[in-house]
Write an enzyme that holds these catalytic residues in place. Sequence first.
Site, PDB file in Angstrom:
ATOM      1  NE  ARG A  69     -40.724  14.784  12.593  1.00 56.56           N
ATOM      2  CZ  ARG A  69     -40.744  14.772  11.272  1.00 56.56           C
ATOM      3  NH1 ARG A  69     -41.638  14.032  10.633  1.00 56.56           N
ATOM      4  NH2 ARG A  69     -39.891  15.491  10.588  1.00 56.56           N
ATOM      5  CE  LYS A  83     -34.865   4.577  33.351  1.00 51.38           C
ATOM      6  NZ  LYS A  83     -33.728   4.265  34.251  1.00 51.38           N
ATOM      7  CD  GLU A 105     -31.882  -6.263  37.765  1.00 53.74           C
ATOM      8  OE1 GLU A 105     -32.408  -5.495  38.603  1.00 53.74           O
ATOM      9  OE2 GLU A 105     -30.843  -5.969  37.128  1.00 53.74           O
ATOM     10  CE  LYS A 161     -38.724  -0.767  35.596  1.00 53.83           C
ATOM     11  NZ  LYS A 161     -37.672  -1.065  34.647  1.00 53.83           N
ATOM     12  CD  GLU A 190     -33.721   6.578  37.222  1.00 51.15           C
ATOM     13  OE1 GLU A 190     -33.972   5.908  36.212  1.00 51.15           O
ATOM     14  OE2 GLU A 190     -32.719   6.434  37.921  1.00 51.15           O
ATOM     15  NE  ARG A 226     -37.998   3.944  35.806  1.00 50.37           N
ATOM     16  CZ  ARG A 226     -38.489   3.905  34.576  1.00 50.37           C
ATOM     17  NH1 ARG A 226     -39.325   4.827  34.171  1.00 50.37           N
ATOM     18  NH2 ARG A 226     -38.148   2.949  33.737  1.00 50.37           N
ATOM     19  CG  ASN A 286     -30.480   3.062  40.207  1.00 50.82           C
ATOM     20  OD1 ASN A 286     -30.385   2.343  39.217  1.00 50.82           O
ATOM     21  ND2 ASN A 286     -30.745   4.347  40.131  1.00 50.82           N
ATOM     22  CG  HIS A 344     -28.659  -1.610  39.773  1.00 53.52           C
ATOM     23  ND1 HIS A 344     -29.461  -2.447  40.526  1.00 53.52           N
ATOM     24  CD2 HIS A 344     -28.910  -1.926  38.473  1.00 53.52           C
ATOM     25  CE1 HIS A 344     -30.166  -3.222  39.702  1.00 53.52           C
ATOM     26  NE2 HIS A 344     -29.848  -2.925  38.454  1.00 53.52           N
ATOM     27  CG  HIS A 400     -23.959   0.348  37.498  1.00 47.96           C
ATOM     28  ND1 HIS A 400     -24.951   1.265  37.804  1.00 47.96           N
ATOM     29  CD2 HIS A 400     -24.524  -0.528  36.638  1.00 47.96           C
ATOM     30  CE1 HIS A 400     -26.058   0.948  37.150  1.00 47.96           C
ATOM     31  NE2 HIS A 400     -25.826  -0.141  36.437  1.00 47.96           N
ATOM     32  CG  HIS A 432     -26.984  -5.750  34.830  1.00 49.10           C
ATOM     33  ND1 HIS A 432     -26.406  -4.584  35.269  1.00 49.10           N
ATOM     34  CD2 HIS A 432     -28.275  -5.706  35.227  1.00 49.10           C
ATOM     35  CE1 HIS A 432     -27.313  -3.858  35.898  1.00 49.10           C
ATOM     36  NE2 HIS A 432     -28.462  -4.517  35.872  1.00 49.10           N
TER      37      HIS A 432
HETATM   38  N1  LIG Z   1     -34.989  -0.334  29.560  1.00 46.33           N
HETATM   39  C1  LIG Z   1     -34.771  -0.642  30.826  1.00 46.33           C
HETATM   40  O1  LIG Z   1     -35.453  -0.168  31.754  1.00 46.33           O
HETATM   41  C2  LIG Z   1     -33.702  -1.634  31.150  1.00 46.33           C
HETATM   42  C3  LIG Z   1     -33.635  -2.196  32.430  1.00 46.33           C
HETATM   43  C4  LIG Z   1     -32.656  -3.159  32.671  1.00 46.33           C
HETATM   44  C5  LIG Z   1     -31.793  -3.559  31.655  1.00 46.33           C
HETATM   45  N2  LIG Z   1     -31.876  -2.974  30.426  1.00 46.33           N
HETATM   46  C6  LIG Z   1     -30.996  -3.381  29.320  1.00 46.33           C
HETATM   47  O2  LIG Z   1     -31.246  -4.737  29.026  1.00 46.33           O
HETATM   48  C7  LIG Z   1     -30.086  -5.316  28.466  1.00 46.33           C
HETATM   49  C8  LIG Z   1     -29.870  -6.666  29.103  1.00 46.33           C
HETATM   50  O3  LIG Z   1     -30.983  -7.469  28.814  1.00 46.33           O
HETATM   51  P1  LIG Z   1     -30.936  -9.062  28.954  1.00 46.33           P
HETATM   52  O4  LIG Z   1     -30.339  -9.417  30.249  1.00 46.33           O
HETATM   53  O5  LIG Z   1     -32.264  -9.563  28.590  1.00 46.33           O
HETATM   54  O6  LIG Z   1     -29.820  -9.497  27.889  1.00 46.33           O
HETATM   55  P2  LIG Z   1     -29.891  -9.875  26.333  1.00 46.33           P
HETATM   56  O7  LIG Z   1     -30.969  -9.179  25.636  1.00 46.33           O
HETATM   57  O8  LIG Z   1     -28.497  -9.698  25.816  1.00 46.33           O
HETATM   58  O9  LIG Z   1     -30.206 -11.439  26.380  1.00 46.33           O
HETATM   59  C9  LIG Z   1     -29.290 -12.333  26.956  1.00 46.33           C
HETATM   60  C10 LIG Z   1     -28.979 -13.494  26.008  1.00 46.33           C
HETATM   61  O10 LIG Z   1     -30.068 -14.404  26.003  1.00 46.33           O
HETATM   62  C11 LIG Z   1     -30.469 -14.683  24.662  1.00 46.33           C
HETATM   63  N3  LIG Z   1     -31.896 -15.009  24.727  1.00 46.33           N
HETATM   64  C12 LIG Z   1     -32.924 -14.149  24.919  1.00 46.33           C
HETATM   65  N4  LIG Z   1     -34.066 -14.825  25.089  1.00 46.33           N
HETATM   66  C13 LIG Z   1     -33.765 -16.138  24.986  1.00 46.33           C
HETATM   67  C14 LIG Z   1     -34.524 -17.323  25.087  1.00 46.33           C
HETATM   68  N5  LIG Z   1     -35.829 -17.301  25.398  1.00 46.33           N
HETATM   69  N6  LIG Z   1     -33.887 -18.503  24.888  1.00 46.33           N
HETATM   70  C15 LIG Z   1     -32.552 -18.541  24.643  1.00 46.33           C
HETATM   71  N7  LIG Z   1     -31.781 -17.442  24.575  1.00 46.33           N
HETATM   72  C16 LIG Z   1     -32.382 -16.259  24.746  1.00 46.33           C
HETATM   73  C17 LIG Z   1     -30.138 -13.413  23.946  1.00 46.33           C
HETATM   74  O11 LIG Z   1     -30.073 -13.620  22.553  1.00 46.33           O
HETATM   75  C18 LIG Z   1     -28.785 -13.081  24.561  1.00 46.33           C
HETATM   76  O12 LIG Z   1     -27.775 -13.856  23.997  1.00 46.33           O
HETATM   77  C19 LIG Z   1     -28.947  -4.344  28.697  1.00 46.33           C
HETATM   78  O13 LIG Z   1     -28.627  -3.730  27.466  1.00 46.33           O
HETATM   79  C20 LIG Z   1     -29.533  -3.318  29.663  1.00 46.33           C
HETATM   80  O14 LIG Z   1     -28.990  -2.022  29.474  1.00 46.33           O
HETATM   81  C21 LIG Z   1     -32.826  -2.033  30.165  1.00 46.33           C
HETATM   82 ZN   LIG Z   2     -30.342  -4.045  36.704  1.00 43.96          ZN
END
Ligand SMILES: NC(=O)c1ccc[n+]([C@@H]2O[C@H](COP(=O)([O-])OP(=O)(O)OC[C@H]3O[C@@H](n4cnc5c(N)ncnc54)[C@H](O)[C@@H]3O)[C@@H](O)[C@H]2O)c1
Ligand SMILES: [Zn+2]
Length: 362
Positions: free
Chosen positions: A123, A145, A187, A229, A239, A243, A247, A250, A254, A267
């Site tokens: 929990r 999030k 971003e 942020k 949100e 917030r 987007n 986006h 999307h 993305h």
């Molecule tokens: N929670 C939120 O507010 C929020 C906001 C935006 C995006 N997201 C989520 O984030 C995700 C995307 O995140 P991302 O872009 O970081 O992608 P990711 O986590 O898939 O990382 C991208 C790639 O880089 C590799 N990697 C990570 N750090 C590294 C490093 N230092 N050196 C070498 N390789 C490395 C990872 O293993 C992966 O292959 C999506 O699932 C999205 O939905 C969440």
């Molecule tokens: Zn984004």
Amino acid sequence: MKVERIRVALDERSYDIELGAGILGGIGALCRELGLSGTAAVVSNTTVAPLYYELVRSSLEAAGYRVCLVPLPDGEEYKNSATLNLIYDGLVDASLDRGSFILALGGGVIGDMAGFAAASYLRGIPFVQLPTTLLSQVDSSVGGKTGINHPRGKNLIGAFYQPKGVLIDVATLDTLPEREYLCGLGEIIKYGAVLDGDFFSFLEENSGRLLSRDKDALIQAVSRSCAIKAKVVAEDEREGGVRAVLNYGHTLGHAVETLTGYKRYLHGEAVAIGMVQAAKISQHYGFCNQGDRDRIEALIKALGLPAELPSFPARDYQEALSHDKKVRDKGLLFICNQGIGAYRMERLTDLRALLEICGIGE
Ligand SMILES: NC(=O)c1ccc[n+]([C@@H]2O[C@H](COP(=O)([O-])OP(=O)(O)OC[C@H]3O[C@@H](n4cnc5c(N)ncnc54)[C@H](O)[C@@H]3O)[C@@H](O)[C@H]2O)c1
Ligand SMILES: [Zn+2]
């Protein structure tokens, strides 16, 4: 070693983001400072763990923690309930109790999944974010999030759950693949375009330093992004209102991701395309002038990101847009830039007209 601190002010859920270059080895001391105890379960993946786990483990052990690693497969396709169960298995195997905590070591995928595991295991147990992609450092690690995907939609299962702290080491970006790095810059541009005109100018003036991953420029860009942020999240944690400004770019982004089956663009690339279109639409409605629009497009291109919408019939775009979660009965809630550094939220009902502005006809 210089460490910057940025406060995320959320009443009793407030926390600090620690930011610097080469500070990952300070994680053990930070966890002590945060009052964390017991076992530290490091959730990471098969790409990031070989690069950074040893440093994290030795720092935590030196600070007196028992440490275990929960390694996951790497990729968005594993951000699902089966992988979440792997995390729970790892936590149970390591006999993690409520006095223990989770560290998320990786990009946004790891942060979202480890955060959701922390929100739900027993929990809720504390967790700390160690984001290692530029996108996760400026976006997903701030704001609480967490979640996983469902076969029928992204991020459908999740929770708002704030970490106890975030440690951002921009030196970890040295190993990040170029395309992933550029996505994070996308971003970052977003924050400047709709929330901070001075920051936008900073990005224009420092595009070369950012492209070469200059540490000082990166620290400034990441810290400003996190502060922006953090402010938005502090005003609207769940949100309900402001917030939604995050987007920007986006909505069409999307649609591009959907139409290309999440394969052709990362993305941040799709968001870059979406921002260029949002600037066109903003100019069309008189919210910004041609010069503003040109600056947005020029910065996106200077930072190596795409700007052109892929070619699909207008009806396909319309279909993809009406699946956007922001389409309510009254139309599309579209984020426009007001000049540079400010925004307007507009309800746009005529999707056909919107697409025509972007050069997408029948
Ligand atoms: N929670 C939120 O507010 C929020 C906001 C935006 C995006 N997201 C989520 O984030 C995700 C995307 O995140 P991302 O872009 O970081 O992608 P990711 O986590 O898939 O990382 C991208 C790639 O880089 C590799 N990697 C990570 N750090 C590294 C490093 N230092 N050196 C070498 N390789 C490395 C990872 O293993 C992966 O292959 C999506 O699932 C999205 O939905 C969440
Ligand atoms: Zn984004």
